[in-house]
Design a protein around this motif. Structure first.
Motif, mmCIF file in Angstrom:
data_model
loop_
_atom_site.group_PDB
_atom_site.id
_atom_site.type_symbol
_atom_site.label_atom_id
_atom_site.label_comp_id
_atom_site.label_asym_id
_atom_site.label_seq_id
_atom_site.Cartn_x
_atom_site.Cartn_y
_atom_site.Cartn_z
ATOM 1 N N ALA A 160 1.976 9.099 -6.442
ATOM 2 C CA ALA A 160 2.468 10.467 -6.290
ATOM 3 C C ALA A 160 3.537 10.783 -7.330
ATOM 4 O O ALA A 160 3.537 11.872 -7.924
ATOM 5 C CB ALA A 160 3.026 10.677 -4.880
ATOM 6 N N VAL A 161 4.429 9.829 -7.560
ATOM 7 C CA VAL A 161 5.486 10.034 -8.557
ATOM 8 C C VAL A 161 4.883 10.137 -9.957
ATOM 9 O O VAL A 161 5.256 11.016 -10.734
ATOM 10 C CB VAL A 161 6.529 8.889 -8.489
ATOM 11 C CG1 VAL A 161 7.471 8.932 -9.676
ATOM 12 C CG2 VAL A 161 7.315 8.958 -7.191
ATOM 13 N N THR A 162 3.950 9.262 -10.271
ATOM 14 C CA THR A 162 3.322 9.272 -11.585
ATOM 15 C C THR A 162 2.545 10.570 -11.825
ATOM 16 O O THR A 162 2.592 11.135 -12.922
ATOM 17 C CB THR A 162 2.363 8.072 -11.736
ATOM 18 O OG1 THR A 162 3.096 6.868 -11.512
ATOM 19 C CG2 THR A 162 1.755 8.016 -13.114
ATOM 20 N N ALA A 163 1.866 11.051 -10.800
ATOM 21 C CA ALA A 163 1.060 12.266 -10.940
ATOM 22 C C ALA A 163 1.912 13.521 -11.099
ATOM 23 O O ALA A 163 1.464 14.500 -11.690
ATOM 24 C CB ALA A 163 0.144 12.419 -9.731
ATOM 25 N N ASN A 164 3.147 13.477 -10.595
ATOM 26 C CA ASN A 164 3.978 14.680 -10.593
ATOM 27 C C ASN A 164 5.216 14.567 -11.470
ATOM 28 O O ASN A 164 6.161 15.346 -11.303
ATOM 29 C CB ASN A 164 4.398 14.997 -9.151
ATOM 30 C CG ASN A 164 3.200 15.380 -8.314
ATOM 31 O OD1 ASN A 164 2.605 16.424 -8.526
ATOM 32 N ND2 ASN A 164 2.823 14.517 -7.391
ATOM 33 N N LEU A 184 11.025 3.330 -8.890
ATOM 34 C CA LEU A 184 11.472 4.475 -8.097
ATOM 35 C C LEU A 184 10.791 4.484 -6.732
ATOM 36 O O LEU A 184 11.423 4.793 -5.719
ATOM 37 C CB LEU A 184 11.186 5.780 -8.840
ATOM 38 C CG LEU A 184 11.612 7.066 -8.150
ATOM 39 C CD1 LEU A 184 13.113 7.060 -7.869
ATOM 40 C CD2 LEU A 184 11.225 8.266 -8.996
ATOM 41 N N ALA A 185 9.536 4.115 -6.680
ATOM 42 C CA ALA A 185 8.795 4.087 -5.417
ATOM 43 C C ALA A 185 9.426 3.105 -4.431
ATOM 44 O O ALA A 185 9.518 3.406 -3.236
ATOM 45 C CB ALA A 185 7.335 3.714 -5.665
ATOM 46 N N ALA A 216 0.835 -1.207 0.000
ATOM 47 C CA ALA A 216 0.000 0.000 0.000
ATOM 48 C C ALA A 216 0.870 1.258 0.000
ATOM 49 O O ALA A 216 0.567 2.228 -0.699
ATOM 50 C CB ALA A 216 -0.928 0.000 1.203
ATOM 51 N N ARG A 217 1.957 1.227 0.765
ATOM 52 C CA ARG A 217 2.872 2.380 0.810
ATOM 53 C C ARG A 217 3.577 2.565 -0.530
ATOM 54 O O ARG A 217 3.720 3.690 -1.016
ATOM 55 C CB ARG A 217 3.881 2.206 1.927
ATOM 56 C CG ARG A 217 3.243 2.269 3.303
ATOM 57 C CD ARG A 217 4.216 1.882 4.384
ATOM 58 N NE ARG A 217 5.235 2.906 4.534
ATOM 59 C CZ ARG A 217 6.421 2.710 5.106
ATOM 60 N NH1 ARG A 217 6.726 1.518 5.580
ATOM 61 N NH2 ARG A 217 7.282 3.680 5.210
ATOM 62 N N VAL A 218 4.007 1.464 -1.145
ATOM 63 C CA VAL A 218 4.658 1.552 -2.459
ATOM 64 C C VAL A 218 3.683 2.127 -3.478
ATOM 65 O O VAL A 218 4.039 3.002 -4.276
ATOM 66 C CB VAL A 218 5.185 0.172 -2.914
ATOM 67 C CG1 VAL A 218 5.608 0.202 -4.379
ATOM 68 C CG2 VAL A 218 6.350 -0.271 -2.052
ATOM 69 N N LYS A 219 2.454 1.661 -3.465
ATOM 70 C CA LYS A 219 1.442 2.144 -4.410
ATOM 71 C C LYS A 219 1.167 3.640 -4.205
ATOM 72 O O LYS A 219 1.025 4.386 -5.175
ATOM 73 C CB LYS A 219 0.152 1.338 -4.242
ATOM 74 C CG LYS A 219 -0.903 1.649 -5.261
ATOM 75 C CD LYS A 219 -0.473 1.210 -6.635
ATOM 76 C CE LYS A 219 -1.596 1.415 -7.634
ATOM 77 N NZ LYS A 219 -1.127 1.213 -9.011
ATOM 78 N N LEU A 220 1.114 4.083 -2.955
ATOM 79 C CA LEU A 220 0.890 5.491 -2.658
ATOM 80 C C LEU A 220 2.014 6.352 -3.223
ATOM 81 O O LEU A 220 1.767 7.379 -3.872
ATOM 82 C CB LEU A 220 0.780 5.693 -1.145
ATOM 83 C CG LEU A 220 0.560 7.114 -0.654
ATOM 84 C CD1 LEU A 220 -0.817 7.605 -1.072
ATOM 85 C CD2 LEU A 220 0.712 7.177 0.845
ATOM 86 N N ILE A 221 3.258 5.920 -3.024
ATOM 87 C CA ILE A 221 4.407 6.665 -3.551
ATOM 88 C C ILE A 221 4.414 6.617 -5.074
ATOM 89 O O ILE A 221 4.675 7.624 -5.736
ATOM 90 C CB ILE A 221 5.727 6.110 -2.972
ATOM 91 C CG1 ILE A 221 5.770 6.330 -1.459
ATOM 92 C CG2 ILE A 221 6.925 6.758 -3.643
ATOM 93 C CD1 ILE A 221 6.896 5.606 -0.758
ATOM 94 N N LYS A 223 6.774 12.718 -15.531
ATOM 95 C CA LYS A 223 6.437 12.115 -16.818
ATOM 96 C C LYS A 223 6.891 10.658 -16.891
ATOM 97 O O LYS A 223 6.924 10.075 -17.962
ATOM 98 C CB LYS A 223 7.082 12.915 -17.945
ATOM 99 C CG LYS A 223 6.535 14.322 -18.058
ATOM 100 C CD LYS A 223 7.181 15.084 -19.170
ATOM 101 C CE LYS A 223 6.607 16.502 -19.240
ATOM 102 N NZ LYS A 223 7.214 17.294 -20.303
ATOM 103 N N LEU A 224 7.189 10.064 -15.739
ATOM 104 C CA LEU A 224 7.622 8.677 -15.704
ATOM 105 C C LEU A 224 6.464 7.740 -16.022
ATOM 106 O O LEU A 224 5.318 8.010 -15.670
ATOM 107 C CB LEU A 224 8.179 8.316 -14.330
ATOM 108 C CG LEU A 224 9.510 8.921 -13.937
ATOM 109 C CD1 LEU A 224 9.862 8.526 -12.504
ATOM 110 C CD2 LEU A 224 10.609 8.487 -14.879
ATOM 111 N N LYS A 225 6.796 6.624 -16.666
ATOM 112 C CA LYS A 225 5.797 5.592 -16.921
ATOM 113 C C LYS A 225 5.566 4.816 -15.629
ATOM 114 O O LYS A 225 6.359 4.889 -14.693
ATOM 115 C CB LYS A 225 6.282 4.663 -18.021
ATOM 116 C CG LYS A 225 6.447 5.373 -19.348
ATOM 117 C CD LYS A 225 6.948 4.433 -20.408
ATOM 118 C CE LYS A 225 7.141 5.187 -21.714
ATOM 119 N NZ LYS A 225 7.690 4.339 -22.760
ATOM 120 N N GLU A 226 4.469 4.062 -15.574
ATOM 121 C CA GLU A 226 4.104 3.329 -14.354
ATOM 122 C C GLU A 226 5.194 2.375 -13.897
ATOM 123 O O GLU A 226 5.479 2.273 -12.703
ATOM 124 C CB GLU A 226 2.800 2.561 -14.567
ATOM 125 C CG GLU A 226 1.564 3.428 -14.487
ATOM 126 C CD GLU A 226 0.291 2.603 -14.536
ATOM 127 O OE1 GLU A 226 0.261 1.511 -13.939
ATOM 128 O OE2 GLU A 226 -0.661 3.061 -15.170
#
Length: 52
Positions: free
Chosen positions: A21-25, A36-37, A13-18, A27-30
């Motif tokens: 956040a990274v994806t939303a902010n 990175l998360a 859950a913590r990895v998914k949350l990070i 241009k990295l792909k999932e």
């Protein structure tokens, strides 16, 4: 009829949350954001409690 809720660990859950956040902010792909998360979470978890 029972509905089974899939188990999600706190770590996942913590990895998914990070990752979100990274994806939303950025241009990295999932896939790259997920990698990175994991690194970000590992760095956060290895920091002493006083620094966090």
């Amino acid at each position: 009829m029972t509905v089974e809720t899939p188990f999600v660990s706190r770590y996942d859950a913590r990895v998914k949350l990070i990752e979100e956040a990274v994806t939303a902010n950025s241009k990295l792909k999932e896939k790259d954001a997920a990698a990175l998360a994991v690194h970000i979470l590992r760095a956060i978890d290895s920091a002493p409690e006083k620094i966090r």
